[in-house]
Design an enzyme around this catalytic site. Sequence first.
Site, mmCIF file in Angstrom:
data_model
loop_
_atom_site.group_PDB
_atom_site.id
_atom_site.type_symbol
_atom_site.label_atom_id
_atom_site.label_comp_id
_atom_site.label_asym_id
_atom_site.label_seq_id
_atom_site.Cartn_x
_atom_site.Cartn_y
_atom_site.Cartn_z
ATOM 1 N N LYS A 165 3.584 1.700 -0.197
ATOM 2 C CA LYS A 165 2.734 2.845 0.147
ATOM 3 C C LYS A 165 2.930 4.025 -0.806
ATOM 4 C CE LYS A 165 1.714 1.740 4.921
ATOM 5 N NZ LYS A 165 1.851 2.040 6.348
ATOM 6 N N ARG B 14 7.434 -4.339 8.307
ATOM 7 C CA ARG B 14 6.145 -4.905 7.902
ATOM 8 C C ARG B 14 6.018 -4.754 6.392
ATOM 9 N NH1 ARG B 14 1.156 -3.084 6.777
ATOM 10 N NH2 ARG B 14 -0.636 -4.329 7.429
#
Length: 277
Positions: free
Chosen positions: A221, A256
């Site tokens: 991210k 995740r």
Amino acid sequence: MKFICGDRSLDLSVPQVMGILNATPDSFSDGGKFNSLDNALSHARNMVEQGASIIDVGGESTRPGASPVSLQQELDRVIPVIESIRSQLDVCISVDSSSPEVFLAAKNAGAHLLNDVRALKREGALQAAQQTGLPICLMHMQGEPETMQTKPSYQQVVHDVTTFLQERIAACREVGIESHQILIDPGFGFGKTLEDNYALLAKLESFAALHVPVLVGLSRKSMIAGVLNNASVDNRISGSVAGAVIAAMKGAKILRVHDVKETSDALKVVQATMAKL
Ligand code: 7PM
């Protein structure tokens, strides 16, 4: 710490890896439908071999600035992938969706876990999730993907996210979803500045106060890129693994991730260490 997921269970006394499987055309299309289903299945199989105990199947791009997909599109992308993983692999399947219709269809196709970045806020979502009987991950997001990164703002990010998740746990319990079926997730990158994301990671242990397991997604991210001179996606692996290690040491039970092998290895080191605390 057994966490029941439909007809499977996860041992959350050790951190578990959730591998990301994007069932979006940009990730798995080379023309034919069969090829793209094959590709999705072989990616899932690789992730299981590398240590993923959960495969998270998503058909809606929640990328900052992304536009919404239709329900039919989402069903067409996600359901065949769930069916195929279910018939071929020994793994827990989660569905990354916010739509009540997708929850029900995914349950019928063999999904074990619901993962909703909108924390069951859509019309009918709470009731549909309850109907499936499946556990649910409630994620915090400020705004909607199209606009969430425009101007994130909090009074106190850790407190605000905690309060939101507390409210959503309460909403679940009101419709009959029990607390042992709930996971929470602070939602890294979803309507948050770089500062907000690191404040949440630094205080991740405080979410233990909600008494449900914590799931974390920070793989590749912008919060990783943001401290690496805006590194390209390929150059975010070490940073992402560092984030997963920090999260696991602060109590996250499910990570995740895209890079399953690298993360699984790192988490084994975390586990060997934590076992001595
Ligand atoms: C493009 C950019 C596509 C970002 C997808 C994403 C989370 C999630 C996503 C998370 C939970 C990603 C996101 N992120 N579900 N779904 N937690 N529970 O980076 O952090 O994978 S989508």
